[in-house]
Design a protein around this motif. Structure first.
Motif, PDB file in Angstrom:
ATOM      1  N   SER A  68     -13.827  19.587  25.502  1.00 36.63           N
ATOM      2  CA  SER A  68     -12.644  19.208  26.272  1.00 36.63           C
ATOM      3  C   SER A  68     -12.961  19.455  27.906  1.00 36.63           C
ATOM      4  O   SER A  68     -13.495  20.503  28.307  1.00 36.63           O
ATOM      5  CB  SER A  68     -11.579  20.210  25.989  1.00 36.63           C
ATOM      6  OG  SER A  68     -10.594  20.281  27.023  1.00 36.63           O
ATOM      7  N   GLN A  69     -12.814  18.358  28.581  1.00 34.24           N
ATOM      8  CA  GLN A  69     -13.049  18.248  29.972  1.00 34.24           C
ATOM      9  C   GLN A  69     -12.383  19.257  30.773  1.00 34.24           C
ATOM     10  O   GLN A  69     -12.899  20.104  31.719  1.00 34.24           O
ATOM     11  CB  GLN A  69     -12.838  16.995  30.392  1.00 34.24           C
ATOM     12  CG  GLN A  69     -13.828  16.057  30.259  1.00 34.24           C
ATOM     13  CD  GLN A  69     -15.216  16.436  30.466  1.00 34.24           C
ATOM     14  OE1 GLN A  69     -15.726  16.744  31.472  1.00 34.24           O
ATOM     15  NE2 GLN A  69     -16.282  16.053  29.585  1.00 34.24           N
TER      16      GLN A  69
ATOM     17  N   SER B  44     -15.430  26.914  34.341  1.00 37.76           N
ATOM     18  CA  SER B  44     -16.320  26.629  35.771  1.00 37.76           C
ATOM     19  C   SER B  44     -15.611  27.331  36.916  1.00 37.76           C
ATOM     20  O   SER B  44     -16.049  27.912  37.736  1.00 37.76           O
ATOM     21  CB  SER B  44     -16.641  25.349  35.809  1.00 37.76           C
ATOM     22  OG  SER B  44     -17.440  24.915  34.846  1.00 37.76           O
ATOM     23  N   ALA B  45     -14.023  26.920  36.941  1.00 36.22           N
ATOM     24  CA  ALA B  45     -13.287  27.514  38.100  1.00 36.22           C
ATOM     25  C   ALA B  45     -13.229  28.895  37.941  1.00 36.22           C
ATOM     26  O   ALA B  45     -13.074  29.689  38.883  1.00 36.22           O
ATOM     27  CB  ALA B  45     -12.007  26.895  37.901  1.00 36.22           C
ATOM     28  N   LEU B  46     -13.454  29.397  36.983  1.00 38.78           N
ATOM     29  CA  LEU B  46     -13.042  31.080  36.780  1.00 38.78           C
ATOM     30  C   LEU B  46     -14.579  31.575  36.977  1.00 38.78           C
ATOM     31  O   LEU B  46     -14.428  33.000  36.790  1.00 38.78           O
ATOM     32  CB  LEU B  46     -12.562  31.450  35.418  1.00 38.78           C
ATOM     33  CG  LEU B  46     -11.083  30.805  35.131  1.00 38.78           C
ATOM     34  CD1 LEU B  46     -10.693  31.145  33.693  1.00 38.78           C
ATOM     35  CD2 LEU B  46     -10.326  31.748  36.323  1.00 38.78           C
TER      36      LEU B  46
ATOM     37  N   SER C  94     -19.848  30.021  32.597  1.00 40.99           N
ATOM     38  CA  SER C  94     -20.701  28.785  32.451  1.00 40.99           C
ATOM     39  C   SER C  94     -20.228  28.212  31.210  1.00 40.99           C
ATOM     40  O   SER C  94     -20.336  28.665  29.802  1.00 40.99           O
ATOM     41  CB  SER C  94     -22.058  29.028  32.162  1.00 40.99           C
ATOM     42  OG  SER C  94     -23.028  27.741  31.870  1.00 40.99           O
ATOM     43  N   PRO C  95     -19.300  27.035  31.052  1.00 45.16           N
ATOM     44  CA  PRO C  95     -18.817  26.583  29.798  1.00 45.16           C
ATOM     45  C   PRO C  95     -20.157  26.009  28.967  1.00 45.16           C
ATOM     46  O   PRO C  95     -20.897  25.350  29.479  1.00 45.16           O
ATOM     47  CB  PRO C  95     -17.857  25.555  30.461  1.00 45.16           C
ATOM     48  CG  PRO C  95     -18.520  25.134  31.931  1.00 45.16           C
ATOM     49  CD  PRO C  95     -19.088  26.146  32.160  1.00 45.16           C
ATOM     50  N   THR C  96     -19.746  26.224  27.644  1.00 52.01           N
ATOM     51  CA  THR C  96     -20.828  25.927  26.597  1.00 52.01           C
ATOM     52  C   THR C  96     -20.305  25.472  25.521  1.00 52.01           C
ATOM     53  O   THR C  96     -19.596  26.230  24.649  1.00 52.01           O
ATOM     54  CB  THR C  96     -21.942  27.020  26.327  1.00 52.01           C
ATOM     55  OG1 THR C  96     -22.330  27.508  27.708  1.00 52.01           O
ATOM     56  CG2 THR C  96     -22.941  26.595  25.397  1.00 52.01           C
ATOM     57  N   PRO C  97     -20.240  23.969  25.236  1.00 54.16           N
ATOM     58  CA  PRO C  97     -19.501  23.625  24.084  1.00 54.16           C
ATOM     59  C   PRO C  97     -20.131  24.000  22.753  1.00 54.16           C
ATOM     60  O   PRO C  97     -21.524  23.586  22.884  1.00 54.16           O
ATOM     61  CB  PRO C  97     -19.695  22.189  23.917  1.00 54.16           C
ATOM     62  CG  PRO C  97     -19.868  21.696  25.688  1.00 54.16           C
ATOM     63  CD  PRO C  97     -20.626  22.982  26.184  1.00 54.16           C
ATOM     64  N   VAL C  98     -19.621  24.584  21.751  1.00 53.85           N
ATOM     65  CA  VAL C  98     -20.297  24.834  20.379  1.00 53.85           C
ATOM     66  C   VAL C  98     -18.999  24.511  19.493  1.00 53.85           C
ATOM     67  O   VAL C  98     -17.934  24.874  19.738  1.00 53.85           O
ATOM     68  CB  VAL C  98     -20.477  26.355  20.337  1.00 53.85           C
ATOM     69  CG1 VAL C  98     -20.880  26.742  19.161  1.00 53.85           C
ATOM     70  CG2 VAL C  98     -21.646  26.655  21.631  1.00 53.85           C
ATOM     71  N   SER C  99     -19.581  23.912  18.333  1.00 55.00           N
ATOM     72  CA  SER C  99     -18.630  23.715  17.059  1.00 55.00           C
ATOM     73  C   SER C  99     -18.098  25.035  16.806  1.00 55.00           C
ATOM     74  O   SER C  99     -18.720  25.999  16.654  1.00 55.00           O
ATOM     75  CB  SER C  99     -19.243  22.756  16.129  1.00 55.00           C
ATOM     76  OG  SER C  99     -20.053  23.822  15.299  1.00 55.00           O
ATOM     77  N   TRP C 100     -16.802  25.021  16.192  1.00 49.57           N
ATOM     78  CA  TRP C 100     -16.043  26.363  15.913  1.00 49.57           C
ATOM     79  C   TRP C 100     -16.993  26.782  14.606  1.00 49.57           C
ATOM     80  O   TRP C 100     -16.922  27.928  14.461  1.00 49.57           O
ATOM     81  CB  TRP C 100     -14.812  25.820  15.229  1.00 49.57           C
ATOM     82  CG  TRP C 100     -14.010  26.908  14.707  1.00 49.57           C
ATOM     83  CD1 TRP C 100     -13.675  27.189  13.454  1.00 49.57           C
ATOM     84  CD2 TRP C 100     -13.430  28.120  15.343  1.00 49.57           C
ATOM     85  NE1 TRP C 100     -12.776  28.246  13.255  1.00 49.57           N
ATOM     86  CE2 TRP C 100     -12.786  28.763  14.551  1.00 49.57           C
ATOM     87  CE3 TRP C 100     -13.348  28.524  16.805  1.00 49.57           C
ATOM     88  CZ2 TRP C 100     -12.019  29.943  15.001  1.00 49.57           C
ATOM     89  CZ3 TRP C 100     -12.897  29.705  17.165  1.00 49.57           C
ATOM     90  CH2 TRP C 100     -12.216  30.589  16.277  1.00 49.57           C
ATOM     91  N   GLY C 101     -17.455  26.067  13.609  1.00 48.36           N
ATOM     92  CA  GLY C 101     -18.325  26.444  12.574  1.00 48.36           C
ATOM     93  C   GLY C 101     -19.594  27.021  12.738  1.00 48.36           C
ATOM     94  O   GLY C 101     -19.992  27.996  12.234  1.00 48.36           O
ATOM     95  N   GLU C 102     -20.118  27.012  14.122  1.00 49.18           N
ATOM     96  CA  GLU C 102     -21.209  27.417  14.580  1.00 49.18           C
ATOM     97  C   GLU C 102     -21.022  28.488  15.504  1.00 49.18           C
ATOM     98  O   GLU C 102     -22.088  29.133  15.847  1.00 49.18           O
ATOM     99  CB  GLU C 102     -22.130  26.297  15.021  1.00 49.18           C
ATOM    100  CG  GLU C 102     -22.507  25.299  14.257  1.00 49.18           C
ATOM    101  CD  GLU C 102     -23.549  24.424  14.907  1.00 49.18           C
ATOM    102  OE1 GLU C 102     -23.379  24.119  16.035  1.00 49.18           O
ATOM    103  OE2 GLU C 102     -23.827  23.231  14.352  1.00 49.18           O
TER     104      GLU C 102
END
Length: 319
Positions: free
Chosen positions: A169-170, A177-179, A182-190
Motif C-alpha cells: 500500500s502506497q 517513511s514519514a515516521l 524504512s517500509p518493507t513490503p512482505v507478504s503476511w504468510g512470510e
C-alpha cells in the motif's frame, strides 16, 4: 432476476427463490473462529428469525467461494449475494474510503465509530451501489500499532533505521517513511520468518492479529500507538438488494445492524484476550504519547488538499 439466472448456469453463491423462500449466499476469506465470521452467522440466524424462515442466508468461510477480489467481482455481476472486505481495497470503488488508510484521522475508538455511524459514514457505505457494491454496515477491525523485535517504540525517533513490514500500500509505505522507519513490503504468510531472520525489524497490526499469527513469539515489544483504524465493510450485490422487496430489505438491514453490535462486543473481548495472552508470553506492551506521531504525519494530510478526500478529512477532524 439475474441471481436466479446465475444459479441456472451453475455459478457459485447466487441468490434464488424457491417456493417463495429467498436463499442467499455470503462468502468471505476469514477463519470460522474470528469475531467477523461469528457475527455473520449471528446475522444469518436473526434474518431467519425476523423473516420466519422466508429469507435465508448461508455463510461460507475460508475463501470457499473465492478470494476477496473474486468475491467482489461476483457481487458486481449478481452471482453472489454478500461478502465482507476491508475498507482499504474499497478505495478503488469509493475513492473517499482512502481516508481510512491515512494515519491519525481518528482520535480514538469512540471518534472512529462516531464517524461510521454518522450521515457521512452511512452515505459513504452506500455510495458503492453505482458499481454494484452496496454497503450494509461496518464491522470493527480495531486499530493498527507497531510491534518490534529489538527495542520498544516510544516515539517516532525509535523507528529511525528500522525496517518495518507494511502491506502493498502506497499510503502505508508513506506513513512509515514519514515516521522515520524504512517500509518493507512482505507478504503476511512470510512475515513470521522475516521477523525471525531479521529481514524486518517489526510490523504493525491489531492485537488479535498479532496474537493469532504468533508473531509475539518473535516480536517482544508492542507499542499501542494506534495509527490507523480501518473497518471491515459488509457488502451486498446491488442486483440482489434490488431483487428484495421493502420488507425483505428491512429484515436484512435489521439483522445486519444487530450483528454489528454483536461483532463489536466480540472484537473487544478478542482484543482484551490477545493483549493478556501476549503479555503472559513476555511481550512488553506500552501506550506511547500519540502527539509526536500525529505531528510527523500531518504533511500527509496536507498533501491531499484539493482532493475530495481532504474535505472529508477536515469534517472528521472537526467531529
Amino acid at each position: 432476476m439475474l441471481g436466479c439466472i446465475a444459479v441456472a448456469i451453475g455459478l457459485a453463491g447466487c441468490d434464488a427463490v424457491v417456493d417463495d423462500t429467498v436463499y442467499m449466499k455470503m462468502g468471505h476469506d476469514l477463519d470460522r473462529s474470528t469475531p467477523v465470521h461469528k457475527a455473520m452467522v449471528h446475522m444469518a440466524d436473526r434474518l431467519h428469525e425476523l423473516s420466519d424462515g422466508s429469507v435465508q442466508l448461508e455463510v461460507y468461510s475460508n475463501g470457499q467461494l473465492g478470494s476477496e477480489r473474486e468475491l467482489i467481482e461476483l457481487l458486481q455481476i449478481g452471482s453472489l449475494a454478500m461478502t465482507k472486505v476491508s475498507a482499504s481495497p474499497m478505495e478503488s470503488f469509493v475513492p473517499e474510503m482512502k481516508v481510512f488508510s491515512l494515519p491519525y484521522v481518528f482520535r480514538d475508538h469512540e471518534h472512529f465509530w462516531e464517524f461510521l455511524d454518522s450521515e457521512a459514514g452511512i452515505r459513504m457505505l452506500q455510495s458503492g451501489a453505482s458499481v454494484g457494491l452496496r454497503g450494509l454496515g461496518y464491522y470493527d477491525a480495531g486499530s493498527r500499532s507497531f510491534y518490534t523485535v529489538g527495542k520498544q517504540v516510544h516515539s517516532p525517533e525509535d523507528l529511525a533505521g528500522m525496517k518495518i513490514r507494511v502491506q502493498e500500500s502506497q499510503t502505508s509505505m508513506a506513513m512509515v517513511s514519514a515516521l522515520g522507519g524504512s517500509p518493507t513490503p512482505v507478504s503476511w504468510g512470510e512475515l513470521y520468518t522475516a521477523l525471525s531472520q531479521g529481514v524486518v525489524d517489526g510490523a504493525e497490526n491489531n492485537p488479535p492479529s498479532f496474537f493469532l499469527s504468533k508473531h509475539y513469539e518473535v516480536a517482544k515489544f508492542y507499542s499501542l500507538n494506534e495509527h490507523t483504524y480501518v473497518p471491515d465493510v459488509v457488502l451486498i450485490s446491488n442486483y440482489v438488494w434490488n431483487s428484495l422487496d421493502e420488507q425483505q430489505q428491512a429484515w436484512l438491514q435489521q439483522a445486519m445492524d444487530e450483528s454489528v453490535i454483536y461483532q463489536k462486543k466480540l472484537w473487544a473481548e478478542a482484543t482484551e484476550h490477545a493483549l493478556e495472552e501476549v503479555q503472559k508470553a513476555g511481550v512488553e506492551v506500552v501506550y506511547p504519547d500519540k502527539t509526536p506521531f500525529m505531528e510527523r504525519v500531518e504533511p500527509m494530510h496536507e498533501a491531499l488538499r484539493g482532493e475530495p478526500v481532504y474535505e472529508l478529512l477536515q469534517q472528521i477532524k472537526s467531529m
